[in-house]
Design an enzyme around this catalytic site. Structure first.
Site, mmCIF file in Angstrom:
data_model
loop_
_atom_site.group_PDB
_atom_site.id
_atom_site.type_symbol
_atom_site.label_atom_id
_atom_site.label_comp_id
_atom_site.label_asym_id
_atom_site.label_seq_id
_atom_site.Cartn_x
_atom_site.Cartn_y
_atom_site.Cartn_z
ATOM 1 N N ASN A 35 0.837 -1.209 0.000
ATOM 2 C CA ASN A 35 0.000 0.000 0.000
ATOM 3 C C ASN A 35 0.874 1.261 0.000
ATOM 4 O OD1 ASN A 35 -2.623 1.129 0.006
ATOM 5 N ND2 ASN A 35 -2.412 1.668 2.166
ATOM 6 N N SER A 124 -5.431 2.079 17.458
ATOM 7 C CA SER A 124 -6.374 3.007 16.855
ATOM 8 C C SER A 124 -7.513 3.279 17.822
ATOM 9 C CB SER A 124 -6.930 2.354 15.586
ATOM 10 O OG SER A 124 -8.092 3.011 15.143
ATOM 11 N N TYR A 148 -11.135 -5.192 10.897
ATOM 12 C CA TYR A 148 -9.920 -4.380 11.060
ATOM 13 C C TYR A 148 -9.728 -4.004 12.530
ATOM 14 C CZ TYR A 148 -7.079 -0.211 11.486
ATOM 15 O OH TYR A 148 -6.143 0.701 11.920
ATOM 16 N N LYS A 152 -6.761 -4.930 15.685
ATOM 17 C CA LYS A 152 -6.069 -4.011 16.614
ATOM 18 C C LYS A 152 -6.316 -4.439 18.052
ATOM 19 C CE LYS A 152 -4.197 -1.328 13.572
ATOM 20 N NZ LYS A 152 -2.765 -1.465 13.331
ATOM 21 N N TYR A 176 -4.179 5.985 17.881
ATOM 22 C CA TYR A 176 -4.320 7.211 17.087
ATOM 23 C C TYR A 176 -5.795 7.522 16.894
ATOM 24 C CZ TYR A 176 0.068 5.161 15.177
ATOM 25 O OH TYR A 176 1.276 4.543 14.977
ATOM 26 N N PHE A 177 -6.110 8.808 16.879
ATOM 27 C CA PHE A 177 -7.455 9.225 16.482
ATOM 28 C C PHE A 177 -7.440 9.380 14.946
ATOM 29 C CE2 PHE A 177 -10.233 9.189 20.168
ATOM 30 C CZ PHE A 177 -9.336 8.594 21.037
ATOM 31 N N ASN A 178 -7.758 10.508 14.372
ATOM 32 C CA ASN A 178 -7.840 10.559 12.898
ATOM 33 C C ASN A 178 -6.681 11.355 12.294
ATOM 34 O OD1 ASN A 178 -10.559 9.816 13.884
ATOM 35 N ND2 ASN A 178 -11.135 9.943 11.732
ATOM 36 N N ASN A 197 -11.297 6.158 1.156
ATOM 37 C CA ASN A 197 -12.368 5.804 2.089
ATOM 38 C C ASN A 197 -12.550 6.898 3.138
ATOM 39 O OD1 ASN A 197 -12.618 3.009 1.188
ATOM 40 N ND2 ASN A 197 -10.570 2.754 2.050
HETATM 41 P P1 NAD Z 1 -0.335 2.782 5.270
HETATM 42 O O1 NAD Z 1 -1.099 1.754 4.524
HETATM 43 O O2 NAD Z 1 0.099 3.998 4.560
HETATM 44 O O3 NAD Z 1 0.968 2.106 5.933
HETATM 45 C C1 NAD Z 1 1.043 0.743 6.254
HETATM 46 C C2 NAD Z 1 2.240 0.161 5.513
HETATM 47 O O4 NAD Z 1 2.385 -1.210 5.857
HETATM 48 C C3 NAD Z 1 2.092 0.230 3.981
HETATM 49 O O5 NAD Z 1 3.228 0.861 3.445
HETATM 50 C C4 NAD Z 1 2.018 -1.230 3.546
HETATM 51 O O6 NAD Z 1 2.597 -1.450 2.284
HETATM 52 C C5 NAD Z 1 2.757 -1.912 4.684
HETATM 53 N N1 NAD Z 1 2.384 -3.315 4.921
HETATM 54 C C6 NAD Z 1 1.148 -3.848 5.060
HETATM 55 N N2 NAD Z 1 1.225 -5.159 5.284
HETATM 56 C C7 NAD Z 1 2.545 -5.484 5.289
HETATM 57 C C8 NAD Z 1 3.273 -6.681 5.449
HETATM 58 N N3 NAD Z 1 2.645 -7.852 5.646
HETATM 59 N N4 NAD Z 1 4.616 -6.652 5.402
HETATM 60 C C9 NAD Z 1 5.272 -5.484 5.182
HETATM 61 N N5 NAD Z 1 4.630 -4.316 5.021
HETATM 62 C C10 NAD Z 1 3.294 -4.315 5.060
HETATM 63 O O7 NAD Z 1 -1.191 3.152 6.571
HETATM 64 P P2 NAD Z 1 -0.967 4.275 7.677
HETATM 65 O O8 NAD Z 1 -2.167 5.151 7.632
HETATM 66 O O9 NAD Z 1 0.376 4.863 7.595
HETATM 67 O O10 NAD Z 1 -1.130 3.384 8.968
HETATM 68 C C11 NAD Z 1 -0.014 2.868 9.672
HETATM 69 C C12 NAD Z 1 -0.516 2.044 10.850
HETATM 70 O O11 NAD Z 1 -1.317 2.883 11.695
HETATM 71 C C13 NAD Z 1 -1.423 0.873 10.460
HETATM 72 O O12 NAD Z 1 -1.132 -0.211 11.316
HETATM 73 C C14 NAD Z 1 -2.816 1.393 10.718
HETATM 74 O O13 NAD Z 1 -3.709 0.366 11.024
HETATM 75 C C15 NAD Z 1 -2.578 2.294 11.919
HETATM 76 N N6 NAD Z 1 -3.593 3.351 12.054
HETATM 77 C C16 NAD Z 1 -3.841 4.184 11.007
HETATM 78 C C17 NAD Z 1 -4.823 5.171 11.128
HETATM 79 C C18 NAD Z 1 -5.170 6.067 9.971
HETATM 80 O O14 NAD Z 1 -6.265 6.628 9.976
HETATM 81 N N7 NAD Z 1 -4.308 6.263 8.989
HETATM 82 C C19 NAD Z 1 -5.510 5.308 12.331
HETATM 83 C C20 NAD Z 1 -5.211 4.452 13.381
HETATM 84 C C21 NAD Z 1 -4.241 3.470 13.226
HETATM 85 C C1 WQD Z 2 -14.592 10.670 9.360
HETATM 86 C C2 WQD Z 2 -16.009 11.283 9.325
HETATM 87 C C3 WQD Z 2 -17.653 9.829 8.344
HETATM 88 C C4 WQD Z 2 -15.879 9.910 4.321
HETATM 89 C C5 WQD Z 2 -11.468 5.582 10.154
HETATM 90 C C6 WQD Z 2 -11.346 4.215 10.749
HETATM 91 C C7 WQD Z 2 -10.551 4.264 12.007
HETATM 92 C C8 WQD Z 2 -9.206 4.965 11.777
HETATM 93 C C9 WQD Z 2 -9.359 6.262 11.086
HETATM 94 C C10 WQD Z 2 -7.550 3.332 11.332
HETATM 95 C C11 WQD Z 2 -17.100 10.286 9.700
HETATM 96 C C12 WQD Z 2 -17.470 11.077 7.501
HETATM 97 C C13 WQD Z 2 -16.156 10.083 5.667
HETATM 98 C C14 WQD Z 2 -16.715 10.525 3.350
HETATM 99 C C15 WQD Z 2 -18.035 11.451 5.128
HETATM 100 N N1 WQD Z 2 -8.342 4.201 10.931
HETATM 101 N N2 WQD Z 2 -17.227 10.842 6.068
HETATM 102 N N3 WQD Z 2 -17.771 11.268 3.805
HETATM 103 O O1 WQD Z 2 -14.440 6.555 10.139
HETATM 104 O O2 WQD Z 2 -13.576 8.192 11.894
HETATM 105 O O3 WQD Z 2 -12.119 6.417 11.092
HETATM 106 O O4 WQD Z 2 -10.150 6.097 9.919
HETATM 107 O O5 WQD Z 2 -7.427 2.875 12.420
HETATM 108 O O6 WQD Z 2 -10.375 2.961 12.426
HETATM 109 O O7 WQD Z 2 -12.629 3.713 11.023
HETATM 110 O O8 WQD Z 2 -12.635 8.261 9.565
HETATM 111 O O9 WQD Z 2 -12.217 9.771 7.688
HETATM 112 O O10 WQD Z 2 -13.515 7.655 7.276
HETATM 113 O O11 WQD Z 2 -14.580 9.487 8.571
HETATM 114 O O12 WQD Z 2 -18.995 12.144 5.491
HETATM 115 O O13 WQD Z 2 -16.523 10.379 2.128
HETATM 116 O O14 WQD Z 2 -16.296 11.688 7.990
HETATM 117 O O15 WQD Z 2 -19.009 9.459 8.400
HETATM 118 O O16 WQD Z 2 -18.070 11.014 10.398
HETATM 119 P P1 WQD Z 2 -13.335 7.340 10.686
HETATM 120 P P2 WQD Z 2 -13.186 8.776 8.184
#
Ligand code: NAD
Ligand code: WQD
Length: 335
Positions: A35, A124, A148, A152, A176-178, A197
């Site tokens: 990714n 998360s 998902y 976690k 993490y939050f958002n 998404n």
């Molecule tokens: P991201 O997809 O940009 O980063 C994840 C990376 O992991 C990618 O580069 C992907 O290629 C790599 N990866 C996946 N599976 C792998 C595997 N089996 N071996 C080696 N590499 C692998 O996502 P991100 O947003 O940077 O998220 C990083 C971490 O934080 C994730 O664990 C995610 O669940 C967590 N997280 C993200 C958010 C968010 O909203 N972005 C919120 C809470 C938690």
């Molecule tokens: C934010 C707000 C939607 C898209 C997700 C994961 C969470 C974490 C962070 C990894 C919500 C609204 C969204 C759109 C919209 N990831 N929305 N139109 O759902 O809080 O969290 O990402 O751990 O686990 O669930 O984030 O950015 O998708 O949504 O109105 O096209 O925006 O309903 O209120 P979310 P989000």
């Protein structure tokens, strides 16, 4: 000190790599590029004028992981690697369990084998399920509403059991939050595959003219303007939180858990309004049905991280939107 960053080419990792290099750490990154792409590693190296030891490998491949630990003397691991799309996790749950759970077990086993016991885990706010009230503190009950989120939660539980079995581990679970925004250079940022998404990457593509209009998922929630409220945090603030967590691990704290958020919630409409100010144009939107599984409101109580990590989010919503837009405009097609 040498830090292994798994998922090291991803969105949050690339910003964390910058902060690690800023703080004088050596960075070893492993990623299967499922990714992400190498370009993010190269851009970080260029921005900082320093090298990252990059390994293209899958954390599911134990031999490859052993060979990395053999070649590099790793002091601590920041574990970002994982699949993270909530909707996709409902369609292919086994892929999520295999990748996130088996991948983490492999990694922890290899760490154990090589005597590395400092671990920072990307958790998360999703582990709070539908919180009963806000702000959310770390001692709230935990639950999962999708596969998902369950990965976690299960990893958090696994880490708890591991620590119970062997208290020489030092483990920081970061919820993490958002995360949104991008590095202020506009050189690195979030580059989702296909149609985003998440709200802000979607809004960014509408602002850049790549997508036509924003879908607001429901305006009948019990919030002041009816749209969902979240705690958006600048990815650079989040990255700095990881440096604080690594520093904390050197005090041998055992297993610790922190919310990383700002403590402030913004609604979907407030995000759109702030983004319009950042990009200096009106952004078309339509209100559509609620997205299944979404909650009305979630924001952090980040005071534990302030007390114990001396960390606090510094960047406001204006800067989050400006930095997101700068990245999007400089890189309309991503990396
Ligand atoms: P991201 O997809 O940009 O980063 C994840 C990376 O992991 C990618 O580069 C992907 O290629 C790599 N990866 C996946 N599976 C792998 C595997 N089996 N071996 C080696 N590499 C692998 O996502 P991100 O947003 O940077 O998220 C990083 C971490 O934080 C994730 O664990 C995610 O669940 C967590 N997280 C993200 C958010 C968010 O909203 N972005 C919120 C809470 C938690
Ligand atoms: C934010 C707000 C939607 C898209 C997700 C994961 C969470 C974490 C962070 C990894 C919500 C609204 C969204 C759109 C919209 N990831 N929305 N139109 O759902 O809080 O969290 O990402 O751990 O686990 O669930 O984030 O950015 O998708 O949504 O109105 O096209 O925006 O309903 O209120 P979310 P989000």
């Amino acid at each position: 000190m040498k830090i292994l960053v798994t998922g090291g080419a991803g969105y949050i990792a690339s910003h964390t790599n910058i902060e690690l290099l800023n703080s004088g750490y050596e960075v070893v990154a492993v990623d299967n590029l499922s990714n992400s792409c190498m370009e993010s590693i190269m851009r970080v190296e260029k921005l900082k004028g320093k090298k990252i030891h990059f390994y293209r490998a899958d954390i599911l491949d134990k031999q490859a992981m052993q060979s990395i630990f053999d070649q590099e003397k790793i002091d601590a691991v920041i574990h970002f690697a994982g699949l993270k799309a909530v909707g996709e996790s409902c369609s292919i749950p086994l892929t999520y369990f295999r990748n996130n759970l088996s991948g983490t077990i492999n990694l922890l086993e290899v760490m154990q084998e090589f005597g590395v016991n400092n671990f920072v885990f990307s958790s998360s706010a999703t582990v709070y399920g539908e919180p009963e009230r806000v702000p959310v503190t770390e001692d709230f009950p935990l639950s999962a509403t999708n596969p998902y989120g369950r990965t976690k939660l299960m990893i958090e539980e696994m880490l708890g059991d591991l620590y119970q079995s062997d208290s020489s581990w030092n483990i920081a679970i970061l919820r993490y939050f958002n995360p949104i925004g991008a590095h202020e250079s506009g050189e690195i940022g979030e580059d989702p595959n296909g149609i985003p998404n998440n709200l802000v990457p979607y809004v960014a593509k509408v602002a850049a003219g790549v997508l036509e209009k924003i879908n607001v998922f429901g305006n009948d929630y019990d919030t002041p303007d009816g749209t969902g409220i979240r705690d958006y945090i600048h990815v650079v603030d989040l990255a700095v939180g990881h440096i604080k967590a690594i520093e904390k691990l050197s005090d041998n704290p055992g297993l610790v858990v922190y919310n990383l958020g700002t403590g402030v919630g913004y609604s979907v409409m407030e995000i759109i309004n702030n983004y319009e100010k950042a990009c200096h144009k009106k952004l078309p939107y339509v209100v559509t049905a609620r997205r299944p599984g979404d909650i009305a409101i979630s924001y952090a109580d980040p005071s534990k991280a302030l007390r114990e990590l001396h960390w606090k989010a510094e960047k406001g919503i204006e800067q989050m939107c400006e930095d997101s837009y700068r990245w999007q405009s400089k890189n309309p097609n991503g990396y």
